[in-house]
Design a protein around this motif. Structure first.
Motif, mmCIF file in Angstrom:
data_model
loop_
_atom_site.group_PDB
_atom_site.id
_atom_site.type_symbol
_atom_site.label_atom_id
_atom_site.label_comp_id
_atom_site.label_asym_id
_atom_site.label_seq_id
_atom_site.Cartn_x
_atom_site.Cartn_y
_atom_site.Cartn_z
ATOM 1 N N VAL A 1 0.838 -1.204 0.000
ATOM 2 C CA VAL A 1 0.000 0.000 0.000
ATOM 3 C C VAL A 1 0.870 1.250 0.000
ATOM 4 C CG1 VAL A 1 -1.602 1.351 1.400
ATOM 5 C CG2 VAL A 1 -1.996 -1.084 1.069
ATOM 6 N N ASN A 2 1.892 1.253 0.844
ATOM 7 C CA ASN A 2 2.765 2.425 0.912
ATOM 8 C C ASN A 2 3.555 2.626 -0.382
ATOM 9 O OD1 ASN A 2 2.134 3.516 3.413
ATOM 10 N ND2 ASN A 2 3.495 2.110 4.498
ATOM 11 N N MET A 3 3.929 1.530 -1.030
ATOM 12 C CA MET A 3 4.628 1.673 -2.306
ATOM 13 C C MET A 3 3.740 2.383 -3.314
ATOM 14 S SD MET A 3 6.499 -2.059 -2.567
ATOM 15 C CE MET A 3 7.150 -1.785 -4.217
ATOM 16 N N ALA A 4 2.453 2.042 -3.344
ATOM 17 C CA ALA A 4 1.520 2.702 -4.262
ATOM 18 C C ALA A 4 1.347 4.167 -3.881
ATOM 19 C CB ALA A 4 0.172 1.983 -4.239
ATOM 20 N N LEU A 5 1.214 4.457 -2.591
ATOM 21 C CA LEU A 5 1.033 5.840 -2.143
ATOM 22 C C LEU A 5 2.246 6.705 -2.473
ATOM 23 C CD1 LEU A 5 -0.660 5.239 1.345
ATOM 24 C CD2 LEU A 5 -1.726 6.187 -0.711
ATOM 25 N N VAL A 6 3.441 6.176 -2.215
ATOM 26 C CA VAL A 6 4.668 6.942 -2.473
ATOM 27 C C VAL A 6 4.802 7.244 -3.959
ATOM 28 C CG1 VAL A 6 7.186 6.821 -2.449
ATOM 29 C CG2 VAL A 6 5.891 6.147 -0.428
ATOM 30 N N LEU A 8 2.546 7.743 -5.965
ATOM 31 C CA LEU A 8 1.557 8.759 -6.314
ATOM 32 C C LEU A 8 1.803 10.070 -5.586
ATOM 33 C CD1 LEU A 8 -1.658 6.525 -6.316
ATOM 34 C CD2 LEU A 8 -0.579 7.590 -8.307
ATOM 35 N N GLY A 9 2.949 10.156 -4.886
ATOM 36 C CA GLY A 9 3.289 11.387 -4.191
ATOM 37 C C GLY A 9 2.527 11.598 -2.907
ATOM 38 N N GLN A 10 2.039 10.491 -2.293
ATOM 39 C CA GLN A 10 1.267 10.587 -1.055
ATOM 40 C C GLN A 10 2.120 10.207 0.153
ATOM 41 O OE1 GLN A 10 -2.263 11.610 -1.104
ATOM 42 N NE2 GLN A 10 -1.253 12.272 -3.003
ATOM 43 N N THR A 11 1.644 10.558 1.322
ATOM 44 C CA THR A 11 2.341 10.254 2.570
ATOM 45 C C THR A 11 2.090 8.795 2.965
ATOM 46 O OG1 THR A 11 2.049 12.525 3.311
ATOM 47 C CG2 THR A 11 2.614 10.877 4.998
ATOM 48 N N PRO A 12 3.135 8.034 3.305
ATOM 49 C CA PRO A 12 2.942 6.650 3.754
ATOM 50 C C PRO A 12 2.108 6.589 5.025
ATOM 51 C CG PRO A 12 5.241 7.059 3.214
ATOM 52 C CD PRO A 12 4.555 8.398 3.227
ATOM 53 N N ILE A 13 1.500 5.439 5.288
ATOM 54 C CA ILE A 13 0.673 5.258 6.475
ATOM 55 C C ILE A 13 1.219 4.113 7.315
ATOM 56 C CG2 ILE A 13 -1.402 6.138 5.364
ATOM 57 C CD1 ILE A 13 -2.308 3.255 4.942
ATOM 58 N N ASN A 14 0.854 4.079 8.580
ATOM 59 C CA ASN A 14 1.214 2.981 9.472
ATOM 60 C C ASN A 14 0.067 1.995 9.650
ATOM 61 O OD1 ASN A 14 3.846 4.009 10.086
ATOM 62 N ND2 ASN A 14 2.869 5.497 11.457
ATOM 63 N N ALA A 15 -1.141 2.430 9.334
ATOM 64 C CA ALA A 15 -2.320 1.574 9.458
ATOM 65 C C ALA A 15 -3.444 2.189 8.647
ATOM 66 C CB ALA A 15 -2.739 1.433 10.924
ATOM 67 N N PHE A 16 -4.399 1.365 8.239
ATOM 68 C CA PHE A 16 -5.579 1.893 7.558
ATOM 69 C C PHE A 16 -6.321 2.823 8.514
ATOM 70 C CE2 PHE A 16 -5.373 -2.059 4.850
ATOM 71 C CZ PHE A 16 -5.119 -1.377 3.666
ATOM 72 N N GLY A 17 -6.891 3.878 7.975
ATOM 73 C CA GLY A 17 -7.584 4.864 8.803
ATOM 74 C C GLY A 17 -6.840 6.180 8.827
ATOM 75 N N ALA A 23 -6.000 6.716 1.692
ATOM 76 C CA ALA A 23 -5.958 5.484 2.464
ATOM 77 C C ALA A 23 -7.351 4.895 2.647
ATOM 78 C CB ALA A 23 -5.321 5.729 3.829
ATOM 79 N N LEU A 24 -8.375 5.742 2.699
ATOM 80 C CA LEU A 24 -9.734 5.241 2.847
ATOM 81 C C LEU A 24 -10.148 4.441 1.618
ATOM 82 C CD1 LEU A 24 -12.324 5.110 4.474
ATOM 83 C CD2 LEU A 24 -13.042 7.261 3.406
ATOM 84 N N ILE A 25 -9.769 4.922 0.441
ATOM 85 C CA ILE A 25 -10.066 4.190 -0.790
ATOM 86 C C ILE A 25 -9.405 2.817 -0.752
ATOM 87 C CG2 ILE A 25 -9.836 4.193 -3.300
ATOM 88 C CD1 ILE A 25 -9.771 7.244 -3.201
ATOM 89 N N LEU A 26 -8.152 2.777 -0.321
ATOM 90 C CA LEU A 26 -7.424 1.516 -0.257
ATOM 91 C C LEU A 26 -8.019 0.577 0.793
ATOM 92 C CD1 LEU A 26 -3.711 2.671 -0.591
ATOM 93 C CD2 LEU A 26 -5.087 1.449 -2.267
ATOM 94 N N GLN A 27 -8.446 1.128 1.898
ATOM 95 C CA GLN A 27 -9.015 0.301 2.956
ATOM 96 C C GLN A 27 -10.253 -0.447 2.448
ATOM 97 O OE1 GLN A 27 -9.927 2.439 6.536
ATOM 98 N NE2 GLN A 27 -10.595 0.628 7.651
ATOM 99 N N VAL A 28 -11.039 0.208 1.611
ATOM 100 C CA VAL A 28 -12.270 -0.380 1.096
ATOM 101 C C VAL A 28 -11.974 -1.440 0.033
ATOM 102 C CG1 VAL A 28 -14.383 0.105 -0.195
ATOM 103 C CG2 VAL A 28 -13.646 1.653 1.619
ATOM 104 N N THR A 29 -10.961 -1.212 -0.798
ATOM 105 C CA THR A 29 -10.734 -2.070 -1.962
ATOM 106 C C THR A 29 -9.559 -3.033 -1.822
ATOM 107 O OG1 THR A 29 -9.288 -0.418 -2.995
ATOM 108 C CG2 THR A 29 -11.649 -0.267 -3.464
ATOM 109 N N TYR A 30 -8.702 -2.825 -0.823
ATOM 110 C CA TYR A 30 -7.442 -3.565 -0.739
ATOM 111 C C TYR A 30 -7.639 -5.074 -0.755
ATOM 112 C CZ TYR A 30 -3.151 -5.502 1.253
ATOM 113 O OH TYR A 30 -2.031 -6.252 1.471
ATOM 114 N N ASP A 31 -8.468 -5.605 0.127
ATOM 115 C CA ASP A 31 -8.631 -7.051 0.249
ATOM 116 C C ASP A 31 -9.144 -7.665 -1.052
ATOM 117 O OD1 ASP A 31 -8.510 -9.378 2.075
ATOM 118 O OD2 ASP A 31 -10.663 -9.472 1.712
ATOM 119 N N GLN A 32 -10.104 -6.993 -1.672
ATOM 120 C CA GLN A 32 -10.644 -7.496 -2.932
ATOM 121 C C GLN A 32 -9.593 -7.490 -4.033
ATOM 122 O OE1 GLN A 32 -14.277 -5.640 -4.265
ATOM 123 N NE2 GLN A 32 -13.966 -6.298 -6.386
ATOM 124 N N GLU A 33 -8.778 -6.438 -4.099
ATOM 125 C CA GLU A 33 -7.761 -6.343 -5.139
ATOM 126 C C GLU A 33 -6.713 -7.443 -4.988
ATOM 127 O OE1 GLU A 33 -7.877 -4.466 -7.726
ATOM 128 O OE2 GLU A 33 -9.655 -3.380 -7.078
#
Length: 235
Positions: A1-6, A8-17, A23-33
């Motif tokens: 997830v952080n590799m995708a965010l970086v 795209l020029g986004q700040t890495p996260i330590n947890a969903f939320g 990160a909210l978009i990823l939290q919803v779709t991550y497991d399915q993807e």
């Protein structure tokens, strides 16, 4: 997830939320993807072999095969439960048996290895219908009913192949692309890179296995068997 965010020029996260936007978009779709990507090709790192236990329920035999060059009326003789972590059935044993996934079960005409009695009413070998005559010393030994399948390793990133991870990163970037950057071009670029990554991964994955052999290489038979109807454009 952080590799995708970086990327795209986004700040890495330590947890969903965290980082409520992307990160909210990823939290919803991550497991399915992740699970969709695991189903896409038979990844070597996620394969597992297991012998199946027959259920007491007997499948309802429906005449589902209509074309005259197909296996005919398959007499399903047993039902087997799929493993709870099964995402995709890749191969079925014994080889040559007919099988069909129905819900979370496999219906098959395979003769279970524990059978000791003579089974009556089965289609003889080399007839129009299913070749599900019980094995004898003159044809083949009894073989366990089992599958090679792709298991759910979505919660174990440490077990992933690096090429799977790379493909997943581009897939997540495609999901996030427009919502994060507002650029339609980003979706197009991520999609193109994802397709390239999948091709590379499939090549390496396949090179580590023996080549599949096709039972029938007559193109006319193969085409008719796939559609069941002659003359369909593009088939």
């Amino acid at each position: 997830v952080n590799m995708a965010l970086v990327r795209l020029g986004q700040t890495p996260i330590n947890a969903f939320g965290q980082n409520a936007g992307s990160a909210l978009i990823l939290q919803v779709t991550y497991d399915q993807e992740v699970k969709s990507l695991l189903r896409k090709i038979p990844w070597n790192f996620a394969r597992k072999w297991v012998q199946l236990s027959q259920l007491q329920a007997i499948p309802l035999n429906l005449s589902l095969f209509g074309n005259e060059t197909g296996p005919g009326m398959v007499q399903f003789s047993g039902a087997y439960e799929l493993p709870i972590d099964c995402l995709r059935v890749y191969r079925f044993a014994p080889f040559g048996s007919h099988w069909r996934i129905v819900g979370r079960q496999i219906y098959t005409d395979a003769i279970p290895v524990t059978s000791g009695a003579v089974l009556l009413g089965l289609q003889p070998l080399n007839s129009d219908g299913a070749d599900n005559a019980p094995p004898t010393p003159t044809n083949m030994p009894f073989s366990p009913v089992g599958i090679e399948y792709i298991r759910d390793v979505s919660q174990d990133p440490n077990s992933w192949d690096t090429l799977f991870t790379d493909s997943l990163v581009w897939r997540l970037m495609k999901v996030l692309g427009f919502g994060v950057t507002g650029l339609a071009e980003m979706i197009k670029m991520a999609g193109e890179e994802y397709e390239k990554a999948i091709v590379d991964a499939a090549f390496v994955n396949g090179a580590e296995n023996w080549p599949d052999q096709y039972g029938n290489t007559i193109i006319a038979d193969v085409r008719f068997g796939y559609t069941g109807v002659w003359g369909i454009e593009g088939q």
